[in-house]
Motif scaffolding. Structure first.
Motif, short mmCIF file in Angstrom:
data_model
loop_
_atom_site.label_atom_id
_atom_site.label_comp_id
_atom_site.label_asym_id
_atom_site.label_seq_id
_atom_site.Cartn_x
_atom_site.Cartn_y
_atom_site.Cartn_z
N UNK A 7 -9.50 -45.18 41.61
CA UNK A 7 -10.34 -45.26 43.05
C UNK A 7 -10.06 -46.42 43.53
N UNK A 8 -9.47 -46.07 44.62
CA UNK A 8 -8.76 -47.40 45.04
C UNK A 8 -10.23 -47.52 46.62
N UNK A 9 -10.69 -48.47 46.51
CA UNK A 9 -11.30 -48.37 47.52
C UNK A 9 -10.53 -49.29 49.15
N UNK A 10 -11.40 -48.64 49.84
CA UNK A 10 -10.50 -48.76 51.58
C UNK A 10 -10.05 -50.70 52.43
N UNK A 11 -8.67 -50.69 52.34
CA UNK A 11 -9.02 -52.17 52.25
C UNK A 11 -8.01 -52.66 50.78
N UNK A 12 -7.90 -52.53 50.17
CA UNK A 12 -7.84 -52.52 48.85
C UNK A 12 -6.72 -53.68 48.64
N UNK A 13 -6.99 -55.26 48.70
CA UNK A 13 -5.72 -56.24 48.63
C UNK A 13 -4.55 -56.71 48.03
N UNK A 14 -4.10 -54.56 47.79
CA UNK A 14 -2.97 -54.60 46.82
C UNK A 14 -1.99 -53.81 47.18
N UNK A 15 -1.00 -53.81 47.25
CA UNK A 15 -0.16 -52.75 47.84
C UNK A 15 -0.17 -51.47 46.45
N UNK A 16 -0.12 -50.34 46.75
CA UNK A 16 -0.19 -48.85 45.97
C UNK A 16 0.87 -48.31 46.80
N UNK A 17 1.73 -47.67 45.65
CA UNK A 17 2.13 -46.25 46.59
C UNK A 17 3.13 -45.34 45.26
N UNK A 18 3.02 -43.75 45.87
CA UNK A 18 4.09 -43.18 45.00
C UNK A 18 3.74 -41.87 45.07
N UNK A 19 4.65 -41.45 45.12
CA UNK A 19 5.41 -40.43 45.17
C UNK A 19 6.73 -39.29 45.43
N UNK A 20 7.66 -41.09 45.78
CA UNK A 20 8.36 -40.47 46.71
C UNK A 20 9.54 -39.98 45.70
N UNK A 21 9.71 -40.57 44.47
CA UNK A 21 10.42 -39.95 43.82
C UNK A 21 9.99 -39.41 42.66
N UNK A 22 8.88 -39.47 42.17
CA UNK A 22 8.30 -38.63 41.19
C UNK A 22 7.70 -38.23 42.12
N UNK A 23 6.00 -38.26 40.92
CA UNK A 23 4.54 -37.65 41.98
C UNK A 23 4.74 -36.22 41.83
N UNK A 24 5.22 -35.30 41.13
CA UNK A 24 4.76 -34.19 41.11
C UNK A 24 3.51 -34.17 40.30
N UNK A 25 2.79 -32.84 41.28
CA UNK A 25 1.94 -32.40 40.49
C UNK A 25 2.04 -31.99 38.74
N UNK A 26 1.22 -32.13 37.92
CA UNK A 26 0.99 -31.56 36.33
C UNK A 26 2.07 -32.76 35.89
N UNK A 27 2.37 -34.10 36.02
CA UNK A 27 2.76 -35.32 35.28
C UNK A 27 1.97 -36.17 35.76
N UNK A 28 2.32 -37.41 35.28
CA UNK A 28 1.26 -38.44 35.35
C UNK A 28 0.90 -39.38 36.41
N UNK A 29 1.19 -38.34 37.82
CA UNK A 29 0.84 -39.02 38.85
C UNK A 29 -0.13 -38.28 39.34
N UNK A 30 -0.30 -36.88 38.74
CA UNK A 30 -1.40 -35.88 38.59
C UNK A 30 -1.36 -35.35 37.50
N UNK A 31 -2.75 -35.55 36.47
CA UNK A 31 -2.61 -34.76 35.63
C UNK A 31 -3.28 -33.60 36.18
N UNK A 32 -4.46 -33.88 37.73
CA UNK A 32 -4.63 -32.26 37.56
C UNK A 32 -4.20 -32.21 39.71
#
Length: 640
Positions: free
Chosen positions: A150-175
């Protein structure tokens, strides 16, 4: 400039094809607008990974409304894409067809397909994200990263994902489920929101971006299947006036059930009664031998004790006896490194069992001792990493890339390897378990390493051509074979597409920034996966101390209770009586809730360090566990 407006099944949809804008308004039962979400921005095409973007902006478009007995929709055709001249006109006739449909049960179905796509064709397409724009304390984003985030709106830290991995059905997306809540009554409460399900998940990923203190976007991305986008790709959206992360999980749970893909532990135990042993059972993770090849990531020059070692099978047998003598009634042994060169070597040709540790007779002794004590003997096994020095190695059995080559890896203990095509894996599994039977080694459980965590493979070899969806099916067939022999099937993590055939996983923790030290979690941990699938799989936790995937900010014993899992137990008989008692209490709790749904979860008063999980029990009741994580080393756990 055309604009289409449709009102149906409690939604109003406005589509402006030329400006790439779609607005969805959720209506009250009397037709009054409750809240609105916007999809904005032109979709983007890519011909190759990392190549230039080709926008839908500037294309010609035609649009029409349509209806069937169950939907009302808008269909838009885009053509005349401006591809680089280097493509030689291959894409001149390409047309993209987008459909925006409201179904009669109130879902928005958003799909894309392509006409006249060449072969090879497109690499991927990015669709419009939903605008978020929520303020701090009033909304949040839910991601299926591992167990859940869960990531609250305007959370003070940077987070990003998916550019190089992020496939559905791996650690980026169990579901394949995501969501966002706006106008909430707290940083994790109820509010207006939407749930997104990737209805065609096998060739999909997401690009997720959240700059520190900024807005949050999730961009759906569909990638090629065997060199082309090919088939029609679909997203489903559900909009709710009183939405939270539990709502999202339960919507997805219903979606899976409707499609016949929800298989409970009770159903799995009916097919494989041996697996029922795992209820209230700790997992013992141990090993036999290791051989680290020079030049690999783990090799240490001049340190022979690190690079080559073994522990006799007989020693492990005696350690199990001591545990039994000291009161451990049940245990499942997960044994690594039993093969000829030890852990992560020679796969799939690992026989005979490690001679320095006692060979086949030693392994049989350990299996017989383990099973004879009333424990269960399970092993680590591997049918994806394909080692060049395996006696039966043949590069023609490897996964072939689109360019005709194969991936080369020289990272793990065993050195040079590629990947075995999953279409061929079952043949090796059958061969090896026939060999165990011939040797009289009684295998009661087997962990097929990495199958349920690494990305799905696709193979271009014409002799065993394979899509990612087929890869998932072939991996499931390996688990099903184990079940057919009464062997408990397990693998690394709890990825959705394998759950119909998995009973036990190695772990399913949280996506921390680092794995070993400084395991900080950006955002708040959620039991999202367990809110969907708790009574479908058994998940152990390293409950006595933080390790891989356990955020430093949260006591792992508390996370174990929060998710209703089982625990790991040391083979060395080195736990204190107090620790043993705490583990037994956790095992008793797991026994009580194992077959029940995780009905709800809450952040008490919006506090991420104060949680409550409510589970159903088989007698028709419920049990609620309250976990206070304010002491990160020792949570306060009580029942309410």
């Amino acid at each position: 400039m055309p604009m289409h407006e449709i009102t149906f099944a409690g939604l109003t949809m406005r589509v402006e094809p030329e400006t790439f804008r779609m607005d969805i308004t959720l209506l009250s039962p009397d037709g009054a607008p409750l809240f609105e979400k916007h999809f904005t921005g032109a979709p983007v095409l890519y011909i190759k990974d990392g190549g230039p973007a080709v926008s839908f902006a500037g294309t010609a478009c035609e649009s029409e409304t349509f209806r069937t007995g169950t939907v009302r929709g808008v269909r838009v055709k885009y053509s005349g894409f401006r591809f680089p001249e280097s493509e030689g006109g291959r894409f001149d006739d390409l047309a993209a067809i987008l459909e925006y449909e409201i179904t009669n049960d109130g879902w928005l179905r958003y799909s894309i397909r392509f006409d006249n796509e060449p072969d090879p064709g497109l690499f991927c397409v990015d669709l419009q994200p939903v605008t978020f724009g929520e303020k701090a304390g009033k909304g949040y984003t839910v991601l299926p990263r591992m167990q859940g985030l869960l990531l609250p709106a305007e959370y003070p830290e940077t987070i990003r994902g998916g550019e190089y991995a992020g496939l559905i059905f791996d650690r980026e997306a169990y579901m394949p489920v995501f969501g966002q809540v706006t106008d909430a009554d707290g940083p994790a409460g109820h509010g207006f929101g939407y749930t997104m399900i990737v209805d065609t998940p096998y060739d999909a990923k997401y690009v997720f971006r959240h700059p520190a203190g900024g807005d949050t976007t999730i961009t759906p991305r569909f990638i090629s299947q065997l060199g082309r986008i090919g088939y029609k790709r679909t997203l489903l959206y559900h909009f709710d006036a009183a939405c939270d992360f539990v709502t999202m999980a339960k919507l997805y749970r219903g979606y899976v059930k409707e499609r016949g893909r929800f298989t409970t532990l009770r159903e799995k135990f009916a097919k494989n009664p041996n697996a029922a042993y795992l209820v209230g059972t700790p997992i013992i993770h141990s090993d036999i031998a290791g051989h680290i090849v020079e030049g690999t990531h783990y090799y240490e020059p001049g340190n022979s004790a690190h690079n080559d070692w073994n522990t006799p099978f007989a020693v492990r047998a005696e350690q199990l006896k001591v545990l039994k003598e000291n009161g451990l009634e049940k245990a499942y042994l997960h044994l690594d490194g039993w093969g000829r060169h030890g852990y992560d070597n020679l796969h799939p040709d690992v026989f005979p069992p490690h001679e320095g540790a006692g060979g086949a007779e030693g392994m049989k002794l350990l299996a017989d001792t383990c099973n004879g004590l009333g424990f269960r003997f399970g092993i680590h096994d591997q049918y994806r990493d394909y080692y060049y020095d395996a006696p039966s190695f043949d590069i023609n059995n490897a996964v072939m890339n689109q360019d005709g080559g194969s991936l080369y890896i020289n990272y793990w203990y065993g050195g040079a390897q590629t990947l075995l095509c999953a279409k061929l894996a079952l043949e090796y599994v059958k061969r090896n378990y026939d060999e165990f039977k011939r040797l009289g080694i009684d295998i009661r459980g087997s962990y097929l390493d990495v199958f349920s965590v690494v990305e799905l493979d696709e193979c271009f070899n014409p002799d065993h051509r394979m899509t990612r969806e087929e890869c998932a099916r072939y991996r499931r067939e390996c688990f099903a074979f184990l079940t057919s022999r009464g062997i408990i099937p397990s693998s690394e993590e709890t990825v959705d597409c394998y759950l119909s055939d998995l009973v036990l996983c190695h772990h399913a923790p949280y996506f921390t920034e680092n794995w070993d030290i400084d395991r900080h979690l950006v955002g708040y941990p959620l039991p999202l996966f367990n809110l969907v699938y708790h009574e479908c799989v058994i998940t152990p936790w390293f409950a006595l101390g933080g390790t891989w995937g356990i955020p430093d900010e949260y006591d792992p014993m508390g996370l174990c209770y929060m998710n209703g899992g089982t625990v790991y137990w040391s083979i060395y008989n080195n736990q204190t009586e107090e620790e043993n008692a705490a583990l037994r209490e956790a095992l008793a709790f797991q026994s009580k809730v194992c077959f029940g749904e995780l009905l709800s979860h809450e952040l008490v008063d919006g506090d991420p360090k104060h949680r409550r999980s409510t589970f159903a029990t088989e007698d028709g009741g419920t049990v609620t566990v309250d976990i206070d994580f304010h002491d990160a080393k020792k949570a306060v756990i009580k029942f309410v």
